[in-house]
Each structure stands twice: as C-alpha cells, then as structure tokens.
Design an enzyme around this catalytic site. Sequence first.
Site, mmCIF file in Angstrom:
data_model
loop_
_atom_site.group_PDB
_atom_site.id
_atom_site.type_symbol
_atom_site.label_atom_id
_atom_site.label_comp_id
_atom_site.label_asym_id
_atom_site.label_seq_id
_atom_site.Cartn_x
_atom_site.Cartn_y
_atom_site.Cartn_z
ATOM 1 N N LEU A 175 0.828 -1.218 0.000
ATOM 2 C CA LEU A 175 0.000 0.000 0.000
ATOM 3 C C LEU A 175 0.858 1.262 0.000
ATOM 4 C CD1 LEU A 175 -2.880 -1.098 2.415
ATOM 5 C CD2 LEU A 175 -2.780 -1.307 -0.073
ATOM 6 N N LEU B 283 2.815 -8.136 -10.135
ATOM 7 C CA LEU B 283 2.583 -6.784 -10.680
ATOM 8 C C LEU B 283 3.191 -5.690 -9.817
ATOM 9 C CD1 LEU B 283 -0.623 -8.297 -11.009
ATOM 10 C CD2 LEU B 283 -0.552 -6.490 -12.717
ATOM 11 N N THR C 150 6.419 -4.377 -19.198
ATOM 12 C CA THR C 150 5.963 -3.231 -19.989
ATOM 13 C C THR C 150 6.648 -3.191 -21.349
ATOM 14 O OG1 THR C 150 6.078 -0.812 -20.071
ATOM 15 C CG2 THR C 150 7.736 -1.881 -18.740
ATOM 16 N N GLU D 125 7.895 -0.586 -22.419
ATOM 17 C CA GLU D 125 8.950 0.444 -22.338
ATOM 18 C C GLU D 125 10.348 -0.158 -22.295
ATOM 19 O OE1 GLU D 125 8.378 3.760 -19.786
ATOM 20 O OE2 GLU D 125 6.225 3.831 -20.136
ATOM 21 N N TYR E 190 12.788 3.954 -14.805
ATOM 22 C CA TYR E 190 11.667 3.000 -14.671
ATOM 23 C C TYR E 190 11.850 1.833 -15.629
ATOM 24 C CZ TYR E 190 7.119 0.905 -15.723
ATOM 25 O OH TYR E 190 6.104 0.000 -15.971
ATOM 26 N N LYS F 82 12.561 -2.203 -14.954
ATOM 27 C CA LYS F 82 11.674 -3.275 -15.423
ATOM 28 C C LYS F 82 12.448 -4.235 -16.325
ATOM 29 C CE LYS F 82 7.799 -3.812 -14.845
ATOM 30 N NZ LYS F 82 7.021 -4.506 -13.771
HETATM 31 P P1 NAD Z 1 0.371 1.035 -9.817
HETATM 32 O O1 NAD Z 1 1.472 1.984 -9.493
HETATM 33 O O2 NAD Z 1 -1.008 1.534 -10.000
HETATM 34 O O3 NAD Z 1 0.297 -0.091 -8.693
HETATM 35 C C1 NAD Z 1 1.437 -0.694 -8.145
HETATM 36 C C2 NAD Z 1 1.013 -1.467 -6.895
HETATM 37 O O4 NAD Z 1 2.181 -2.103 -6.366
HETATM 38 C C3 NAD Z 1 0.441 -0.574 -5.786
HETATM 39 O O5 NAD Z 1 -0.707 -1.160 -5.234
HETATM 40 C C4 NAD Z 1 1.566 -0.502 -4.765
HETATM 41 O O6 NAD Z 1 1.109 -0.318 -3.434
HETATM 42 C C5 NAD Z 1 2.227 -1.862 -4.960
HETATM 43 N N1 NAD Z 1 3.636 -1.836 -4.547
HETATM 44 C C6 NAD Z 1 4.596 -0.924 -4.911
HETATM 45 N N2 NAD Z 1 5.746 -1.208 -4.291
HETATM 46 C C7 NAD Z 1 5.529 -2.324 -3.546
HETATM 47 C C8 NAD Z 1 6.352 -3.099 -2.688
HETATM 48 N N3 NAD Z 1 7.620 -2.757 -2.455
HETATM 49 N N4 NAD Z 1 5.814 -4.197 -2.081
HETATM 50 C C9 NAD Z 1 4.520 -4.537 -2.300
HETATM 51 N N5 NAD Z 1 3.683 -3.814 -3.104
HETATM 52 C C10 NAD Z 1 4.194 -2.726 -3.711
HETATM 53 O O7 NAD Z 1 0.886 0.237 -11.095
HETATM 54 P P2 NAD Z 1 0.077 -0.313 -12.362
HETATM 55 O O8 NAD Z 1 -0.035 0.766 -13.367
HETATM 56 O O9 NAD Z 1 -1.127 -1.028 -11.888
HETATM 57 O O10 NAD Z 1 1.145 -1.363 -12.918
HETATM 58 C C11 NAD Z 1 1.183 -2.694 -12.404
HETATM 59 C C12 NAD Z 1 2.283 -3.465 -13.107
HETATM 60 O O11 NAD Z 1 2.042 -3.482 -14.509
HETATM 61 C C13 NAD Z 1 3.674 -2.862 -12.927
HETATM 62 O O12 NAD Z 1 4.595 -3.923 -12.803
HETATM 63 C C14 NAD Z 1 3.924 -2.094 -14.219
HETATM 64 O O13 NAD Z 1 5.290 -2.033 -14.522
HETATM 65 C C15 NAD Z 1 3.165 -2.966 -15.211
HETATM 66 N N6 NAD Z 1 2.638 -2.254 -16.396
HETATM 67 C C16 NAD Z 1 1.888 -1.115 -16.267
HETATM 68 C C17 NAD Z 1 1.338 -0.520 -17.393
HETATM 69 C C18 NAD Z 1 0.483 0.731 -17.293
HETATM 70 O O14 NAD Z 1 0.143 1.312 -18.321
HETATM 71 N N7 NAD Z 1 0.083 1.165 -16.113
HETATM 72 C C19 NAD Z 1 1.588 -1.062 -18.657
HETATM 73 C C20 NAD Z 1 2.387 -2.205 -18.757
HETATM 74 C C21 NAD Z 1 2.875 -2.816 -17.610
HETATM 75 O O1 DAU Z 2 3.880 1.764 -22.034
HETATM 76 C C1 DAU Z 2 3.549 1.209 -20.800
HETATM 77 C C2 DAU Z 2 3.815 2.203 -19.695
HETATM 78 O O2 DAU Z 2 2.828 3.213 -19.808
HETATM 79 C C3 DAU Z 2 3.806 1.597 -18.306
HETATM 80 O O3 DAU Z 2 4.854 0.669 -18.193
HETATM 81 C C4 DAU Z 2 3.967 2.672 -17.231
HETATM 82 O O4 DAU Z 2 3.834 2.094 -15.942
HETATM 83 C C5 DAU Z 2 2.884 3.710 -17.431
HETATM 84 O O5 DAU Z 2 3.078 4.759 -16.512
HETATM 85 C C6 DAU Z 2 2.892 4.260 -18.870
HETATM 86 O O6 DAU Z 2 4.070 5.062 -19.103
HETATM 87 P P1 DAU Z 2 4.005 6.461 -19.900
HETATM 88 O O7 DAU Z 2 5.163 7.266 -19.481
HETATM 89 O O8 DAU Z 2 3.775 6.234 -21.350
HETATM 90 O O9 DAU Z 2 2.610 7.026 -19.283
HETATM 91 P P2 DAU Z 2 2.173 8.483 -18.772
HETATM 92 O O10 DAU Z 2 0.723 8.422 -18.517
HETATM 93 O O11 DAU Z 2 3.069 8.986 -17.699
HETATM 94 O O12 DAU Z 2 2.439 9.401 -20.066
HETATM 95 C C7 DAU Z 2 1.794 9.125 -21.293
HETATM 96 C C8 DAU Z 2 2.269 10.170 -22.293
HETATM 97 O O13 DAU Z 2 1.757 11.450 -21.910
HETATM 98 C C9 DAU Z 2 3.774 10.324 -22.339
HETATM 99 O O14 DAU Z 2 4.180 10.624 -23.667
HETATM 100 C C10 DAU Z 2 4.050 11.547 -21.442
HETATM 101 C C11 DAU Z 2 2.811 12.397 -21.660
HETATM 102 N N1 DAU Z 2 2.410 13.219 -20.502
HETATM 103 C C12 DAU Z 2 2.247 12.613 -19.299
HETATM 104 C C13 DAU Z 2 1.891 13.340 -18.180
HETATM 105 C C14 DAU Z 2 1.725 12.669 -16.842
HETATM 106 C C15 DAU Z 2 2.184 14.595 -20.656
HETATM 107 O O15 DAU Z 2 2.298 15.131 -21.765
HETATM 108 N N2 DAU Z 2 1.818 15.304 -19.546
HETATM 109 C C16 DAU Z 2 1.681 14.753 -18.313
HETATM 110 O O16 DAU Z 2 1.369 15.487 -17.345
#
Ligand code: NAD
Ligand code: DAU
Length: 349
Positions: free
Chosen positions: A37, A83, A132, A134, A157, A161
Amino acid sequence: MARKILITGGAGFIGSHVVRLFVKKYSNDHIYNLDTLTYAGNLENLKDIENENNYTFIKEDINHTDNISELFNKYKFDTVIHLAAESHVDRSIADPISFVRTNVMGTMNLLNAALETWREDFSDKMFYHISTDEVYGTLGETGLFTETTSYDPNSPYSASKASSDHFVRAYGETYGLPFIISNCSNNYGPNQFPEKLIPLFINNILNKKSLPVYGDGNYTRDWLYVIDHALAIDLILNDGKVKETYNIGGFNEWKNIDLIKLLIKQIDEKLNHTPGESEKLITYVKDRPGHDLRYAIDASKINSELGWKPTVTFEEGLSKTIDWYLNNKEWMNRVTSGAYQEYYEEQYK
Ligand code: NAD
Ligand code: DAU
C-alpha cells in the site's frame, strides 16, 4: 486442482482489476493479494470483493526478504502473478533508487522465495512476471515492438523493469523456474492513479486546471483498456507456454495531443460544456527528459496463438473511464489529498 495464486500489487490500478477477475472467476482457487500500500495502492479499489471466501489480503513489502520467504513457506503459493512495482516514469526520474529497490530487488526476493519453495517439484508451478513495452526503448515514426525486439530502455523505470525481466528469464534458464513474461502497452481505465496522463487530465479538466502537455505533444502511445489487459493475463496464465514472452497491445496508437483533444471532446459533451471549451486549458510545458517518442505493440503472437484481442474500442473505453471518474469523485478527492499535492507542485512547478 485448486490453485493458491499470489498476486502482488493487487491494490494498484491493473492489479485490482486482475484480482477482481480471478476472485470472481475462480471460486475454487484462493487468491492472495500482497501489497504494501504505497501511495498507488488503495484497498478501496477492491471493496466489492474484499469479503469473498477465496480472497486474502496480505499487507507486506516485497523488499522484506525474510517476510516474503516466510509467506511462501506458510501459504505454499503455486502460482505468482507479479505486478507490484513503482510504475511512474516521472517519479523514476526524480528517485531512481526506489525503482531499483522495488522493481529489481523486490522481484529478486520473490524469485528466491519461489525457487526455494518449488525447487523439489516445479510441476504445476508458475512465476508470471508482468512487464511493460517500455523495456524496448523507443520507436521512430514506423515499426512495431515484437517479442524479439532488443531491450533498449531509456528511463530509470524502464531500466528497472528490463532488469527484472532479465532476472526472471535467468532464473528460468539457470534454475529451471517455470516463468512467463508479458510486456504490455499503456493501460487506461477506472482506478488509475492521477499521476498518469488520462486520469490526471480528467481530474484537471473537471477542476478547470491547466493541462500540462510535455514537449510538442506529438509523442505516441498504444492504449489498451485495463480490463482487456486483465483478460489477456488470465489467458496467458492458463494457455501460454512456459518460458515464453507475450506482447500485449491495443492496436490503438494515438499522438498525445490527439488523445487529449478526444478526451476534452467527450468530457465537454458529457458535461454540456460549449464544444471545445476545455481546449483552452491546454498548456505546453517542459518536456520529460529522455522522453520516448513512440511505443506500438505487435500483438499478433497473442492473437494468433491464444486468440486474444481487445474487446473494447478506444472511444468506448475512454467514455467508460470518464464516466467512472465522474461517478467516483470521492475516490479522486481522497487520492489527491495530502502527499499528492506536494508531488504535483514539485512535478509541475
Ligand atoms: P500502480 O502503481 O497503480 O500499482 C502498483 C502497486 O504495487 C500498488 O498497489 C503498490 O502499493 C504496490 N507496490 C509498490 N511497491 C511495492 C512493494 N515494495 N511491495 C509490495 N507492493 C508494492 O501500477 P500499475 O499501473 O497497476 O502497474 C502494475 C504493473 O504493470 C507494474 O509492474 C507495471 O510495470 C506494469 N505495467 C503497467 C502498465 C500501465 O500502463 N500502467 C503497462 C504495462 C505494464
Ligand atoms: O507503455 C507502458 C507504460 O505506460 C507503463 O509501463 C507505465 O507504468 C505507465 O506509466 C505508462 O508510461 P508512460 O510514461 O507512457 O505514461 P504516462 O501516462 O506517464 O504518459 C503518457 C504520455 O503522456 C507520455 O508521452 C508523457 C505524456 N504526458 C504525461 C503526463 C503525466 C504529458 O504530456 N503530460 C503529463 O502530465
């Protein structure tokens, strides 16, 4: 055979949708949600299933090596869907070490605990690592990331990963740990923390605050509705091949500025604003350092081998997402109070 499934990071954005899907779909299995959390974890995301008999929440940090080993001994998990991570690129630029700690060392702790518990008998065991797109770095104007694209991460980041992906694969090759990795594109949908583009912009539009577009806004991302990611994870866990990687994407590329205009159009329509009224809030700000130009996934492997494809169009998904935030203003108020204000001031000063 009933499974004991450990889902890490289940109180976060994607994790909460995965937990809900598994708790509801697999009533004979037991789902353990382990989450420490952080600011991104929120048990409010799981209120509707928290009392189910096949669900247990464990508040723990994956960085606590001994506690993680004890939990594996105690519960004898046979399946891990990992995750838990620090997930926001901008935060990784400000504080890279915490990303190494959780994303690399935390993953190592889980790998070691799984290996110790499973090494006598790997049958019916699976370490499924959620990653991801990325890790592949950036694309130019053309091309797609495939499962064989070389890793070339650009942010702390994505480097963390990528490192965790390599360790998962290395544990498979070296010790025989059964694993699967999937690399997904940008998710969006209900319960996403408002540090990410879509929920941050929805919140700012609703509060008539400026919309901070990084650089020229011509960066491109491939967007996928979070429930379609959860469905892909379920399919890969059940039908995917051990030691394989699967790319997951939305077949849905948008330049940030075009996405932002669509978001504004939908919100202005829903709130009966004058069309385009919120476009006045768009403000071009300093670019993100090391900003990847374009991500786009070739999801043909998961499509042809497992029959997965997105079920929700972007227009539908975005509309549902906006409706969720409009109907859950208390959720947004709670997560944006306190520490969020400090983060926002520092990031957008
Ligand atoms: P998020 O930041 O919303 O959630 C991360 C969760 O992990 C949170 O509930 C946090 O409390 C928990 N957490 C963080 N550090 C921890 C620790 N040390 N021990 C236990 N729990 C911990 O992330 P998300 O966007 O739901 O992403 C989840 C996974 O999917 C990540 O591994 C991320 O790299 C991957 N991912 C995300 C996206 C995206 O677009 N959000 C896309 C591709 C992959
Ligand atoms: O591609 C998968 C990834 O997507 C995940 O692995 C990451 O956890 C997730 O955070 C996301 O990464 P991005 O950096 O692509 O997402 P974000 O929403 O931060 O930004 C999306 C795009 O928008 C990026 O080009 C940056 C831009 N951006 C973002 C923010 C927060 C802005 O222009 N202004 C902003 O304030």
